[in-house]
Motif scaffolding. Structure first.
Motif, PDB file in Angstrom:
ATOM      1  N   GLU A 186       0.849  -1.199   0.000  1.00 19.79           N
ATOM      2  CA  GLU A 186       0.000   0.000   0.000  1.00 19.79           C
ATOM      3  C   GLU A 186       0.886   1.250   0.000  1.00 19.79           C
ATOM      4  OE1 GLU A 186      -2.746   0.168   3.262  1.00 19.79           O
ATOM      5  OE2 GLU A 186      -3.033   2.310   2.986  1.00 19.79           O
ATOM      6  N   ASP A 187       0.544   2.216  -0.842  1.00 17.45           N
ATOM      7  CA  ASP A 187       1.313   3.467  -0.895  1.00 17.45           C
ATOM      8  C   ASP A 187       1.176   4.230   0.412  1.00 17.45           C
ATOM      9  OD1 ASP A 187       0.377   4.053  -4.377  1.00 17.45           O
ATOM     10  OD2 ASP A 187       1.988   2.845  -3.501  1.00 17.45           O
ATOM     11  N   LYS A 188       2.273   4.815   0.845  1.00 16.15           N
ATOM     12  CA  LYS A 188       2.280   5.442   2.171  1.00 16.15           C
ATOM     13  C   LYS A 188       3.206   6.638   2.192  1.00 16.15           C
ATOM     14  CE  LYS A 188       4.195   2.892   5.431  1.00 16.15           C
ATOM     15  NZ  LYS A 188       4.392   1.853   6.459  1.00 16.15           N
ATOM     16  N   VAL A 189       2.799   7.682   2.885  1.00 19.72           N
ATOM     17  CA  VAL A 189       3.632   8.870   3.099  1.00 19.72           C
ATOM     18  C   VAL A 189       3.619   9.164   4.601  1.00 19.72           C
ATOM     19  CG1 VAL A 189       3.903  11.324   2.611  1.00 19.72           C
ATOM     20  CG2 VAL A 189       3.096   9.784   0.814  1.00 19.72           C
ATOM     21  N   VAL A 190       4.801   9.300   5.178  1.00 17.13           N
ATOM     22  CA  VAL A 190       4.909   9.518   6.621  1.00 17.13           C
ATOM     23  C   VAL A 190       5.698  10.788   6.879  1.00 17.13           C
ATOM     24  CG1 VAL A 190       5.778   8.590   8.797  1.00 17.13           C
ATOM     25  CG2 VAL A 190       4.823   7.045   7.079  1.00 17.13           C
ATOM     26  N   GLN A 191       5.135  11.672   7.673  1.00 19.58           N
ATOM     27  CA  GLN A 191       5.815  12.919   7.996  1.00 19.58           C
ATOM     28  C   GLN A 191       6.217  12.946   9.467  1.00 19.58           C
ATOM     29  OE1 GLN A 191       2.755  15.537   5.500  1.00 19.58           O
ATOM     30  NE2 GLN A 191       4.514  16.725   6.221  1.00 19.58           N
ATOM     31  N   SER A 192       7.343  13.589   9.718  1.00 21.46           N
ATOM     32  CA  SER A 192       7.779  13.764  11.105  1.00 21.46           C
ATOM     33  C   SER A 192       8.527  15.080  11.246  1.00 21.46           C
ATOM     34  CB  SER A 192       8.684  12.598  11.526  1.00 21.46           C
ATOM     35  OG  SER A 192       9.865  12.588  10.755  1.00 21.46           O
ATOM     36  N   PRO A 193       8.490  15.698  12.430  1.00 22.24           N
ATOM     37  CA  PRO A 193       7.636  15.310  13.539  1.00 22.24           C
ATOM     38  C   PRO A 193       6.178  15.653  13.252  1.00 22.24           C
ATOM     39  CG  PRO A 193       8.694  17.394  14.013  1.00 22.24           C
ATOM     40  CD  PRO A 193       9.229  16.951  12.681  1.00 22.24           C
ATOM     41  N   LEU A 194       5.284  15.206  14.102  1.00 21.66           N
ATOM     42  CA  LEU A 194       3.872  15.554  13.919  1.00 21.66           C
ATOM     43  C   LEU A 194       3.634  17.010  14.275  1.00 21.66           C
ATOM     44  CD1 LEU A 194       1.977  12.411  15.247  1.00 21.66           C
ATOM     45  CD2 LEU A 194       2.439  13.079  12.885  1.00 21.66           C
ATOM     46  N   SER A 195       4.356  17.487  15.286  1.00 21.75           N
ATOM     47  CA  SER A 195       4.236  18.897  15.635  1.00 21.75           C
ATOM     48  C   SER A 195       5.562  19.391  16.190  1.00 21.75           C
ATOM     49  CB  SER A 195       3.106  19.125  16.641  1.00 21.75           C
ATOM     50  OG  SER A 195       3.410  18.513  17.855  1.00 21.75           O
ATOM     51  N   LEU A 196       5.701  20.695  16.130  1.00 19.46           N
ATOM     52  CA  LEU A 196       6.974  21.313  16.457  1.00 19.46           C
ATOM     53  C   LEU A 196       6.713  22.737  16.932  1.00 19.46           C
ATOM     54  CD1 LEU A 196      10.034  20.731  16.134  1.00 19.46           C
ATOM     55  CD2 LEU A 196       9.823  21.465  13.759  1.00 19.46           C
ATOM     56  N   VAL A 197       7.341  23.115  18.042  1.00 19.38           N
ATOM     57  CA  VAL A 197       7.234  24.493  18.530  1.00 19.38           C
ATOM     58  C   VAL A 197       8.636  25.061  18.593  1.00 19.38           C
ATOM     59  CG1 VAL A 197       6.475  26.010  20.399  1.00 19.38           C
ATOM     60  CG2 VAL A 197       5.186  23.917  19.891  1.00 19.38           C
ATOM     61  N   VAL A 198       8.837  26.199  17.934  1.00 22.02           N
ATOM     62  CA  VAL A 198      10.162  26.836  17.919  1.00 22.02           C
ATOM     63  C   VAL A 198       9.996  28.312  18.194  1.00 22.02           C
ATOM     64  CG1 VAL A 198      11.047  25.125  16.275  1.00 22.02           C
ATOM     65  CG2 VAL A 198      10.123  27.302  15.435  1.00 22.02           C
ATOM     66  N   HIS A 199      11.118  28.985  18.379  1.00 19.65           N
ATOM     67  CA  HIS A 199      11.093  30.434  18.553  1.00 19.65           C
ATOM     68  C   HIS A 199      11.535  31.107  17.263  1.00 19.65           C
ATOM     69  CE1 HIS A 199      11.076  29.225  22.811  1.00 19.65           C
ATOM     70  NE2 HIS A 199      10.365  30.325  22.953  1.00 19.65           N
ATOM     71  N   GLU A 200      11.077  32.318  17.092  1.00 19.85           N
ATOM     72  CA  GLU A 200      11.459  33.092  15.912  1.00 19.85           C
ATOM     73  C   GLU A 200      12.971  33.087  15.756  1.00 19.85           C
ATOM     74  OE1 GLU A 200       9.643  37.022  16.283  1.00 19.85           O
ATOM     75  OE2 GLU A 200       8.675  36.645  14.358  1.00 19.85           O
ATOM     76  N   GLY A 201      13.415  32.915  14.512  1.00 19.95           N
ATOM     77  CA  GLY A 201      14.842  32.906  14.251  1.00 19.95           C
ATOM     78  C   GLY A 201      15.445  31.518  14.193  1.00 19.95           C
ATOM     79  N   ASP A 202      14.730  30.543  14.756  1.00 23.24           N
ATOM     80  CA  ASP A 202      15.233  29.166  14.709  1.00 23.24           C
ATOM     81  C   ASP A 202      15.163  28.622  13.278  1.00 23.24           C
ATOM     82  OD1 ASP A 202      13.908  27.982  17.915  1.00 23.24           O
ATOM     83  OD2 ASP A 202      15.634  29.245  17.404  1.00 23.24           O
ATOM     84  N   THR A 203      15.930  27.572  13.036  1.00 24.83           N
ATOM     85  CA  THR A 203      15.854  26.825  11.778  1.00 24.83           C
ATOM     86  C   THR A 203      15.164  25.501  12.046  1.00 24.83           C
ATOM     87  OG1 THR A 203      17.838  27.830  10.831  1.00 24.83           O
ATOM     88  CG2 THR A 203      17.224  25.656   9.999  1.00 24.83           C
ATOM     89  N   VAL A 204      14.255  25.113  11.169  1.00 27.10           N
ATOM     90  CA  VAL A 204      13.548  23.846  11.338  1.00 27.10           C
ATOM     91  C   VAL A 204      13.730  22.968  10.110  1.00 27.10           C
ATOM     92  CG1 VAL A 204      11.832  24.790  12.918  1.00 27.10           C
ATOM     93  CG2 VAL A 204      11.349  24.726  10.467  1.00 27.10           C
ATOM     94  N   THR A 205      13.696  21.670  10.355  1.00 23.18           N
ATOM     95  CA  THR A 205      13.748  20.682   9.277  1.00 23.18           C
ATOM     96  C   THR A 205      12.569  19.743   9.430  1.00 23.18           C
ATOM     97  OG1 THR A 205      16.149  20.768   9.149  1.00 23.18           O
ATOM     98  CG2 THR A 205      15.073  18.825   8.226  1.00 23.18           C
ATOM     99  N   LEU A 206      11.757  19.682   8.404  1.00 20.85           N
ATOM    100  CA  LEU A 206      10.594  18.801   8.397  1.00 20.85           C
ATOM    101  C   LEU A 206      10.881  17.630   7.461  1.00 20.85           C
ATOM    102  CD1 LEU A 206       7.776  21.490   8.079  1.00 20.85           C
ATOM    103  CD2 LEU A 206       9.040  20.763  10.094  1.00 20.85           C
ATOM    104  N   ASN A 207      10.456  16.451   7.879  1.00 20.45           N
ATOM    105  CA  ASN A 207      10.781  15.233   7.150  1.00 20.45           C
ATOM    106  C   ASN A 207       9.565  14.589   6.510  1.00 20.45           C
ATOM    107  OD1 ASN A 207      13.648  14.997   8.177  1.00 20.45           O
ATOM    108  ND2 ASN A 207      12.516  15.025  10.101  1.00 20.45           N
ATOM    109  N   CYS A 208       9.804  13.975   5.368  1.00 20.75           N
ATOM    110  CA  CYS A 208       8.746  13.242   4.673  1.00 20.75           C
ATOM    111  C   CYS A 208       9.368  11.999   4.045  1.00 20.75           C
ATOM    112  CB  CYS A 208       8.123  14.118   3.591  1.00 20.75           C
ATOM    113  SG  CYS A 208       6.885  13.278   2.581  1.00 20.75           S
ATOM    114  N   SER A 209       8.916  10.840   4.471  1.00 21.47           N
ATOM    115  CA  SER A 209       9.381   9.608   3.839  1.00 21.47           C
ATOM    116  C   SER A 209       8.214   8.940   3.137  1.00 21.47           C
ATOM    117  CB  SER A 209      10.016   8.667   4.863  1.00 21.47           C
ATOM    118  OG  SER A 209       9.052   8.265   5.812  1.00 21.47           O
TER     119      SER A 209
END
Lengths: 113, 117
Positions: free
Chosen positions: A1-24
């Motif tokens: 079955e085709d599947k897409v998984v994202q992580s993290p589910l949620s994220l809280v950061v402060h202004e100026g931070d760098t974030v990386t969102l994942n998708c497999s």
């Protein structure tokens, strides 16, 4: 079955931070991967990736695809409160006659002032 | 920038009633889609439509669902006899004509929140 998984589910950061969102993903006959931003209701297009290793960039946002390891990342540098949204990853398999998207659950990003 | 517009933004109905959700796709687009998102779950594909016929549909899109492009501008989703589990946000989307990568980029409407009581 085709599947897409994202992580993290949620994220809280402060202004100026760098974030990386994942998708497999695991799909039959991959064609493309797309990132969308969903602020209130309508998902809005960010990037489409089809080739491995080529970075797409738009301002503080960038994304890259690894077709060998079957994942993509979305980077946001110098985050702002306006980046707060749900980020959706979707994959299009070539088996789809009219480019049916297979979505992940999304990553909910909250940027604090 | 051109937009996909959906009406109504909210729809409340009683179980067993028929509902019609309306969409006006971007004017030069030829491919049309309905997706839905149940609260807290993934956005799911329902149906795609091209050249006045259904191109592809998911298992969700059973006999209770139908789509129509009645007048060359509107694109509608009808649910004949709504069930509680049909409660969701329904998104309409459209994409450009032609070949190549542009056709994969979908433009989404703001959605219709359907609540079935």
């Amino acid at each position: 079955e085709d599947k897409v998984v994202q992580s993290p589910l949620s994220l809280v950061v402060h202004e100026g931070d760098t974030v990386t969102l994942n998708c497999s993903y695991e799909v039959t006959n991959f064609r493309s991967l797309l990132w969308y931003k969903q602020e209130k209701k309508a998902p809005t297009f960010l990037f489409m990736l089809t080739s491995s290793g080529i970075e797409k960039k738009s301002g503080r946002l960038s994304s890259i695809l690894d077709k060998k390891e079957l994942f993509s990342i979305l980077n946001i540098t110098a985050t702002q409160t306006g980046d707060s949204a749900i980020y959706l990853c979707a994959v299009v398999p070539t088996t789809s006659g009219t480019y049916k998207y297979i979505f992940g659950t999304g990553t909910r990003l909250k940027v604090l002032a | 920038e051109p937009e996909v517009t959906q009406t109504p933004s909210h729809q409340v109905t009683q179980m067993g009633q028929e509902v019609i959700l309306r969409c006006v796709p971007i004017s030069n687009h030829l491919y049309f889609y309905w997706y839905r998102q149940i609260l807290g779950q993934k956005v799911e594909f329902l149906v795609s439509f091209y050249n006045n016929e259904i191109s592809e549909k998911s298992e969700i899109f059973d006999d209770q669902f139908s789509v129509e492009r009645p007048d060359g501008s509107n694109f509608t989703l009808k649910i004949r006899s709504t069930k509680l589990e049909d409660s969701a946000m329904y998104f309409c989307a459209s994409s450009e004509q032609g070949r190549g990568p542009h056709r994969e980029k979908l433009f989404f409407g703001s959605g219709t929140q359907l609540s079935v009581l």
